[in-house]
Design a protein around this motif. Structure first.
Motif, PDB file in Angstrom:
ATOM      1  N   TYR A  22       0.682  -1.157  -0.043  1.00 48.78           N
ATOM      2  CA  TYR A  22       0.211  -0.139  -0.017  1.00 48.78           C
ATOM      3  C   TYR A  22       0.687   1.038   0.023  1.00 48.78           C
ATOM      4  O   TYR A  22       2.170   1.128   0.249  1.00 48.78           O
ATOM      5  N   VAL A  23       0.197   2.353  -0.096  1.00 48.47           N
ATOM      6  CA  VAL A  23       0.827   3.541  -0.108  1.00 48.47           C
ATOM      7  C   VAL A  23      -0.223   4.462   0.423  1.00 48.47           C
ATOM      8  O   VAL A  23      -1.224   4.599  -0.208  1.00 48.47           O
ATOM      9  N   THR A  24       0.138   5.410   1.292  1.00 46.29           N
ATOM     10  CA  THR A  24      -0.785   6.498   1.597  1.00 46.29           C
ATOM     11  C   THR A  24      -0.719   7.836   0.860  1.00 46.29           C
ATOM     12  O   THR A  24       0.388   8.160   0.465  1.00 46.29           O
ATOM     13  N   VAL A  25      -1.786   8.389   0.774  1.00 46.35           N
ATOM     14  CA  VAL A  25      -1.546   9.635  -0.089  1.00 46.35           C
ATOM     15  C   VAL A  25      -2.428  10.491   0.485  1.00 46.35           C
ATOM     16  O   VAL A  25      -3.797  10.275   0.976  1.00 46.35           O
ATOM     17  N   ASP A  26      -2.354  11.960   0.355  1.00 44.04           N
ATOM     18  CA  ASP A  26      -3.016  13.168   0.642  1.00 44.04           C
ATOM     19  C   ASP A  26      -2.582  14.144  -0.187  1.00 44.04           C
ATOM     20  O   ASP A  26      -1.680  14.066  -0.814  1.00 44.04           O
ATOM     21  N   THR A  27      -3.359  15.281  -0.267  1.00 41.51           N
ATOM     22  CA  THR A  27      -3.190  16.577  -1.095  1.00 41.51           C
ATOM     23  C   THR A  27      -3.510  17.752  -0.207  1.00 41.51           C
ATOM     24  O   THR A  27      -4.440  17.868   0.740  1.00 41.51           O
ATOM     25  N   ALA A  84     -10.811  10.643   3.853  1.00 42.73           N
ATOM     26  CA  ALA A  84     -11.885  11.491   3.316  1.00 42.73           C
ATOM     27  C   ALA A  84     -11.506  11.918   2.018  1.00 42.73           C
ATOM     28  O   ALA A  84     -11.263  12.936   1.637  1.00 42.73           O
ATOM     29  N   ALA A  85     -11.491  10.894   1.197  1.00 40.10           N
ATOM     30  CA  ALA A  85     -10.763  10.651  -0.125  1.00 40.10           C
ATOM     31  C   ALA A  85     -11.677  11.540  -1.309  1.00 40.10           C
ATOM     32  O   ALA A  85     -10.755  11.933  -2.426  1.00 40.10           O
ATOM     33  N   ARG A  86     -12.937  11.753  -1.185  1.00 40.68           N
ATOM     34  CA  ARG A  86     -13.546  12.496  -2.131  1.00 40.68           C
ATOM     35  C   ARG A  86     -13.086  13.569  -2.945  1.00 40.68           C
ATOM     36  O   ARG A  86     -12.658  13.460  -4.163  1.00 40.68           O
ATOM     37  N   GLN A  87     -12.614  14.500  -2.058  1.00 46.66           N
ATOM     38  CA  GLN A  87     -12.061  15.794  -2.851  1.00 46.66           C
ATOM     39  C   GLN A  87     -10.663  15.435  -3.413  1.00 46.66           C
ATOM     40  O   GLN A  87     -10.417  16.131  -4.451  1.00 46.66           O
ATOM     41  N   ASP A  88      -9.973  14.846  -2.736  1.00 48.29           N
ATOM     42  CA  ASP A  88      -8.479  14.390  -3.352  1.00 48.29           C
ATOM     43  C   ASP A  88      -8.620  13.650  -4.847  1.00 48.29           C
ATOM     44  O   ASP A  88      -8.114  13.941  -5.613  1.00 48.29           O
ATOM     45  N   ILE A  89      -9.465  12.801  -4.705  1.00 50.39           N
ATOM     46  CA  ILE A  89      -9.735  11.958  -5.902  1.00 50.39           C
ATOM     47  C   ILE A  89     -10.423  12.617  -7.131  1.00 50.39           C
ATOM     48  O   ILE A  89     -10.029  12.595  -8.175  1.00 50.39           O
TER      49      ILE A  89
END
Length: 385
Positions: A22-27, A84-89
């Motif tokens: 896995y890899v963790t992601v944020d923006t 809370a991925a929605r805005q990032d994606i």
């Protein structure tokens, strides 16, 4: 702390990330003055226990390409973990038509695991990783360079602590046999339509009380123009005109600039130029809409004959079942769905998939008079009838 400013360095990091599970992601992004989010920073971290396996990617550096990152997102052997991925994606979907797959959202997973309704990242870090996050850089201008040490530290913490949160939640889901519950929820985030607002459908998001067909036609055209203008000019739709002004315009039906000038809610900038012309054209188009093309209000909820006593019983049942299962109630069934079930509707999300397992099946039995609810001490129990 590794800060990536070249395509080559990003490719090297992403190739290494592909070797892990896995890899963790944020923006970090800005959206206050634009329709589309302006990506200012991408944070990534591979499995590990310190900051050495994490990095900050600067997408604002001239000449850098995010294609290596998107290639990582397409690699189905690596789980992409967000909170809370929605805005990032949405950023990646709009920018490159890419949705990270497979996807794991720790906010959704935490709701399934009993951490409450839409629990924040800082709360999960405190409860699971036993760490505190410095929030002083939370509301800053992420487009300014150079980033301060505090900003960089805060940004990296969004993905380094996320590793421990993910591993804890993933294990708990597996131990409880609930991993497929989260997989079902990810289908919405994996659907490209989730991130697209078509101008012709924008009117459906406007809250209105008047359901007259002609009024709705004007609302539809005003919302269509606003959405198209906002997307084209890349400005927030509220900067064009807000919903309350839109509803006022649909009611007053302005015919010329003089009528626009008498609006109570319309922004000054919208009373002239392209926006004013667009408003007048939209109103005219709505008024001239043929009868056969008039929009129809969704009167489904109006037709529902809700049994209030049954709806209250369903609320008690939901609370009892979700408390017992350790799942957030709102994730299982919002109030509107409980009312719909009490009115006889069966085409609702709460009666499908994993929700049916923990609530829907007993909800139907309650509606059919097959079970009753009773108090036993501090608990609510189900009693066969």
């Amino acid at each position: 702390m590794l800060t990536i400013t070249t395509t080559e360095a990003l490719a090297e990091f992403c190739e290494e990330a592909k070797k892990h599970a896995y890899v963790t992601v944020d923006t970090e992004f800005l959206r206050e003055r634009t329709y589309y989010s302006k990506l200012c920073l991408v944070q990534l971290a591979m499995p590990g226990t310190d900051d050495s396996n994490g990095c900050l990617v600067d997408p604002l550096v001239e000449g850098i390409s995010l294609e290596p990152l998107y290639d990582l997102f397409r690699d189905t052997s690596v789980v992409k973990v967000f909170h809370a991925a929605r805005q990032d994606i949405e950023i990646f979907q709009v920018d490159a038509g890419v949705i990270p797959t497979p996807l794991f959202d720790t906010q959704v997973a935490s709701m399934v695991c009993g951490f409450g309704e839409q629990v924040g990242y800082e709360t999960l870090v405190r409860k699971i990783a036993k760490q505190e996050i410095d929030k002083s850089s939370r509301f800053t201008d992420w487009s300014r360079r150079p980033l301060s040490d505090a900003q960089a530290k805060y940004a990296l913490a969004d993905v380094t602590h996320l590793r421990q949160v993910y591993e804890f939640l993933a294990k708990k889901l597996k131990d409880q046999g609930r991993s497929h519950w989260v997989d079902e929820e990810m289908k919405i985030l994996n659907n490209p339509d989730t991130y697209i607002t078509l101008p012709e459908n924008a009117w459906k998001r406007v809250k209105i009380r008047n359901n007259g067909a002609r009024f709705l036609a004007i609302v539809r055209e005003l919302a269509r123009f606003r959405e198209d203008y906002a997307q084209t000019k890349n400005v927030p739709r509220s900067r064009v005109y807000k919903d309350d002004a839109l509803v006022e315009l649909a009611s007053t039906k302005p015919k010329d600039h003089g009528d626009l000038g008498r609006s109570r809610l319309l922004l000054r900038e919208a009373r002239r130029g392209d926006i004013a012309e667009g408003i007048l054209k939209a109103v005219k188009t709505g008024l001239a809409c043929p009868e056969s093309d008039l929009p129809k209000a969704n009167r489904k909820n109006e037709r529902l004959q809700v049994n209030p006593a049954l709806a209250d019983l369903l609320r008690v049942l939901l609370k009892a079942k979700t408390s017992s299962a350790g799942v957030a109630s709102k994730l299982v069934a919002p109030t509107s769905e409980l009312d719909a079930i009490a009115a006889g509707e069966r085409d609702v999300t709460a009666l499908t998939g994993w929700r049916f397992e923990i609530f829907g099946e007993d909800a139907l039995k309650l509606c059919n008079g097959e079970i009753a609810l009773a108090a036993k001490g501090n608990d609510v129990i189900l009693v066969p009838v």
